[in-house]
Design a protein around this motif. Structure first.
Motif, PDB file in Angstrom:
ATOM      1  N   UNK A 116    -118.969 -35.263 -28.666  1.00 22.00           N
ATOM      2  CA  UNK A 116    -118.601 -36.643 -29.020  1.00 22.00           C
ATOM      3  C   UNK A 116    -117.449 -37.127 -28.146  1.00 22.00           C
ATOM      4  N   UNK A 117    -116.430 -36.286 -27.943  1.00 21.10           N
ATOM      5  CA  UNK A 117    -115.295 -36.658 -27.091  1.00 21.10           C
ATOM      6  C   UNK A 117    -115.749 -36.843 -25.647  1.00 21.10           C
ATOM      7  N   UNK A 118    -116.639 -35.953 -25.192  1.00 15.64           N
ATOM      8  CA  UNK A 118    -117.127 -36.034 -23.811  1.00 15.64           C
ATOM      9  C   UNK A 118    -117.943 -37.311 -23.589  1.00 15.64           C
ATOM     10  N   UNK A 119    -118.678 -37.734 -24.599  1.00 15.34           N
ATOM     11  CA  UNK A 119    -119.602 -38.864 -24.435  1.00 15.34           C
ATOM     12  C   UNK A 119    -118.894 -40.215 -24.436  1.00 15.34           C
ATOM     13  N   UNK A 120    -117.746 -40.326 -25.074  1.00 15.59           N
ATOM     14  CA  UNK A 120    -117.088 -41.632 -25.175  1.00 15.59           C
ATOM     15  C   UNK A 120    -115.593 -41.517 -24.915  1.00 15.59           C
ATOM     16  N   UNK A 121    -115.177 -41.297 -23.659  1.00 13.89           N
ATOM     17  CA  UNK A 121    -113.749 -41.192 -23.355  1.00 13.89           C
ATOM     18  C   UNK A 121    -113.092 -42.570 -23.296  1.00 13.89           C
ATOM     19  N   UNK A 122    -111.799 -42.671 -23.607  1.00 12.43           N
ATOM     20  CA  UNK A 122    -111.085 -43.940 -23.474  1.00 12.43           C
ATOM     21  C   UNK A 122    -110.986 -44.377 -22.015  1.00 12.43           C
ATOM     22  N   UNK A 123    -110.661 -45.617 -21.809  1.00 15.14           N
ATOM     23  CA  UNK A 123    -110.470 -46.135 -20.464  1.00 15.14           C
ATOM     24  C   UNK A 123    -109.315 -45.399 -19.783  1.00 15.14           C
ATOM     25  N   UNK A 124    -109.479 -45.124 -18.489  1.00 13.71           N
ATOM     26  CA  UNK A 124    -108.489 -44.412 -17.667  1.00 13.71           C
ATOM     27  C   UNK A 124    -108.368 -42.934 -18.023  1.00 13.71           C
ATOM     28  N   UNK A 125    -109.213 -42.450 -18.925  1.00 14.64           N
ATOM     29  CA  UNK A 125    -109.236 -41.026 -19.227  1.00 14.64           C
ATOM     30  C   UNK A 125    -110.509 -40.417 -18.644  1.00 14.64           C
ATOM     31  N   UNK A 126    -110.366 -39.259 -18.051  1.00 11.20           N
ATOM     32  CA  UNK A 126    -111.516 -38.557 -17.481  1.00 11.20           C
ATOM     33  C   UNK A 126    -111.727 -37.262 -18.261  1.00 11.20           C
ATOM     34  N   UNK A 127    -112.833 -37.189 -19.031  1.00 10.12           N
ATOM     35  CA  UNK A 127    -113.129 -36.022 -19.862  1.00 10.12           C
ATOM     36  C   UNK A 127    -114.239 -35.212 -19.210  1.00 10.12           C
ATOM     37  N   UNK A 128    -114.011 -33.917 -19.075  1.00  4.63           N
ATOM     38  CA  UNK A 128    -114.965 -33.052 -18.389  1.00  4.63           C
ATOM     39  C   UNK A 128    -115.181 -31.791 -19.212  1.00  4.63           C
ATOM     40  N   UNK A 129    -116.418 -31.288 -19.208  1.00  4.22           N
ATOM     41  CA  UNK A 129    -116.694 -30.020 -19.868  1.00  4.22           C
ATOM     42  C   UNK A 129    -116.102 -28.870 -19.083  1.00  4.22           C
ATOM     43  N   UNK A 130    -115.794 -27.785 -19.763  1.00  4.14           N
ATOM     44  CA  UNK A 130    -115.181 -26.638 -19.099  1.00  4.14           C
ATOM     45  C   UNK A 130    -115.582 -25.362 -19.829  1.00  4.14           C
ATOM     46  N   UNK A 131    -115.809 -24.314 -19.063  1.00  4.14           N
ATOM     47  CA  UNK A 131    -116.121 -22.998 -19.637  1.00  4.14           C
ATOM     48  C   UNK A 131    -115.607 -21.935 -18.686  1.00  4.14           C
ATOM     49  N   UNK A 132    -114.908 -20.962 -19.229  1.00  8.83           N
ATOM     50  CA  UNK A 132    -114.252 -19.935 -18.423  1.00  8.83           C
ATOM     51  C   UNK A 132    -114.876 -18.581 -18.687  1.00  8.83           C
ATOM     52  N   UNK A 133    -115.083 -17.812 -17.628  1.00  7.98           N
ATOM     53  CA  UNK A 133    -115.586 -16.451 -17.755  1.00  7.98           C
ATOM     54  C   UNK A 133    -114.926 -15.596 -16.683  1.00  7.98           C
ATOM     55  N   UNK A 134    -114.449 -14.428 -17.074  1.00 11.90           N
ATOM     56  CA  UNK A 134    -113.811 -13.500 -16.143  1.00 11.90           C
ATOM     57  C   UNK A 134    -114.770 -12.358 -15.837  1.00 11.90           C
ATOM     58  N   UNK A 135    -115.050 -12.162 -14.571  1.00 10.13           N
ATOM     59  CA  UNK A 135    -115.925 -11.083 -14.116  1.00 10.13           C
ATOM     60  C   UNK A 135    -115.069 -10.074 -13.367  1.00 10.13           C
ATOM     61  N   UNK A 136    -115.036  -8.831 -13.853  1.00  6.64           N
ATOM     62  CA  UNK A 136    -114.249  -7.784 -13.216  1.00  6.64           C
ATOM     63  C   UNK A 136    -115.093  -7.010 -12.215  1.00  6.64           C
ATOM     64  N   UNK A 137    -114.423  -6.447 -11.245  1.00  6.81           N
ATOM     65  CA  UNK A 137    -115.048  -5.623 -10.198  1.00  6.81           C
ATOM     66  C   UNK A 137    -116.195  -6.353  -9.510  1.00  6.81           C
TER      67      UNK A 137
END
Length: 499
Positions: A177-198
């Motif tokens: 919901x936040x991603x779909x309707x951001x306020x003016x002058x705000x840039x909302x982006x999805x994010x996902x983090x994953x750590x791969x070792x070796x």
């Protein structure tokens, strides 16, 4: 509150998988604070809001080159005072190598003071030239120079930059919901983090990463983790669903295998593979990394999935020959009471172990699982192993015979027919659950007299009736028998006790 904190590396990190689909990066104008973001979406919707901006120094400084050799701190302060300029926080003055001129670094409290001072110094010091004497190959000569004023940092460049925040919502629906309707002058982006070792173990890591980005139409930023030869990958430029799917696919592509070592057989197997260096050799050949924990209860295997499969196949093949050298005897609660510190049975068992140790036979008693294990090393003779096992079995038979004699003395007043049935039942000792016959690993139910072994815990835990009953005669099992059955596996009793 935690959202006031600035995230640093390896600090305040959530479980990465738990935030997939709920994590956003929000870019806002510099005048927007964390409180504004919380107020915009509601404190009940935002679990965390952390600034990702680097901490900027408020102070600014000027560097003055080509100053007269007589210039000092007082001279530079007076230049500002005569023009009603700002008061410097700090002034450092030094001479050049040939002492022909001087240079200085002047520090101010903020960028505004720095800009005012730069204007004053330019007007007072940079409008004229002055002579200095320099040494050349042809001897001393005179040269005219002019003072230069430069800013040591560019604080103004960041004034109009937007600020970036990492936001974790309470659910994926809120994030969408936040991603779909951001306020003016705000840039909302999805994010996902994953750590791969070796990642050095995976030659195709970058190729796989690029293919995942193309598949989900997202971008990725990677940061090296030198100590573990890994990379922390942050997927963005996509919806929360796409970034979370990309992170999930990357995690599955390079997931390690975790072997849970639960039984004594598994511990002995992996301990032997480690002692003879076999598993290390396989790791080198297959380009894998093998990390057992301190207590050898979990073994992590990192590397290409094909190589992981080959390693598991080699371990399985090796275990076939290992099983011929591993013998385990489960003891009933009654027999197990004869073993312990300073007890005669344990002394006898240690004597047997000491006798056969030189023949590559290892004998031990585990009080936690009430089992005796006999393990032969790789160079053991099967004849010696069987002879050693026979001595252990002879010791157990003597213990069982002594318990039978005690029972017969206590029951001598009972009916002769009942004694005959009891002796027959004791000789058979066939478990009512698994139907295996054994005199050392079985016990008798107090009420009905039927035999049971350690498998009773698994069978009774899966039953759909309560109170627990004997499988043959459906007689209720005595509470003390239940305690003995579930003594080492108490967690199995949780499910039937809730019914």
């Amino acid at each position: 509150p935690r959202y006031h904190l600035t995230e640093q590396e390896n600090q305040f990190r959530d479980n990465e998988k738990e935030t997939w689909g709920r994590e956003l990066t929000i870019q806002v104008p510099s005048n927007i604070t964390t409180e504004d973001i919380i107020q915009q979406y509601g404190a009940e919707q935002i679990m965390k809001c952390i600034s990702l901006n680097e901490k900027k120094r408020k102070e600014s400084s000027l560097k003055l080159d080509n100053l007269p050799p007589t210039a000092d701190e007082n001279f530079l302060r007076q230049c500002l005072q005569t023009s009603n300029g700002p008061s410097p926080k700090d002034i450092y003055v030094a001479r050049t190598k040939n002492d022909a001129s001087a240079w200085a670094k002047v520090t101010f409290h903020d960028a505004e003071q720095c800009n005012r001072a730069a204007t004053i110094y330019t007007l007072q010091l940079c409008q004229t030239t002055f002579p200095i004497t320099v040494t050349s190959n042809n001897g001393p000569k005179q040269k005219y120079i002019q003072t230069k004023v430069t800013k040591a940092d560019d604080s103004d460049a960041t004034e109009n930059q937007k600020h970036v925040y990492r936001v974790v919502t309470v659910s994926r629906e809120v994030a969408l919901k936040i991603y779909s309707s951001p306020p003016t002058d705000w840039n909302v982006d999805g994010s996902a983090t994953i750590t791969i070792l070796r990642t050095d173990l995976h030659p195709n890591f970058q190729q796989t990463l690029n293919a995942i980005c193309d598949k989900f139409n997202v971008q990725v930023k990677c940061r090296d983790i030198p100590k573990t030869f890994g990379q922390r990958c942050i997927f963005n430029r996509g919806s929360p669903q796409k970034t979370s799917l990309a992170a999930s696919m990357l995690a599955q592509s390079f997931a390690p295998i975790n072997i849970k070592v639960k039984t004594e057989r598994q511990r002995q197997l992996f301990r032997e593979l480690e002692e003879i260096g076999q598993i290390q050799q396989w790791a080198v050949e297959l380009k894998l990394q093998i990390n057992p924990n301190k207590y050898l209860t979990n073994i992590e295997i990192r590397g290409p999935q094909t190589s992981q499969g080959q390693l598991m196949r080699r371990i399985a093949d090796y275990s076939d020959s290992f099983d011929k050298r591993f013998h385990e005897h489960e003891l009933s609660p009654v027999v197990a009471t004869f073993f312990g510190q300073q007890k005669a049975a344990s002394v006898r068992l240690r004597q047997i172990a000491s006798k056969w140790a030189s023949n590559s036979c290892l004998v031990s008693f585990n009080p936690r699982t009430t089992t005796i294990t006999i393990v032969g090393k790789t160079d053991v003779s099967l004849i010696d192993l069987n002879t050693c096992e026979n001595e252990v079995l002879q010791l157990l038979d003597e213990i069982i015979a002594s318990t039978d004699n005690v029972e017969s003395e206590e029951d001598e007043d009972e009916d002769e027919e009942e004694n005959d049935n009891r002796n027959t039942l004791g000789k058979e000792r066939r478990c009512v659950f698994c139907k295996q016959q054994s005199s050392t690993s079985t016990s008798l139910f107090r009420i009905c007299g039927h035999a049971y072994c350690r498998c009773a815990a698994q069978h009774l835990a899966a039953t759909h009736q309560f109170p627990l009953k004997c499988r043959d005669c459906q007689t209720n099992i005595h509470i003390y028998d239940i305690k003995n059955i579930f003594d080492n596996t108490a967690q199995l009793l949780t499910y039937p006790s809730k019914r």
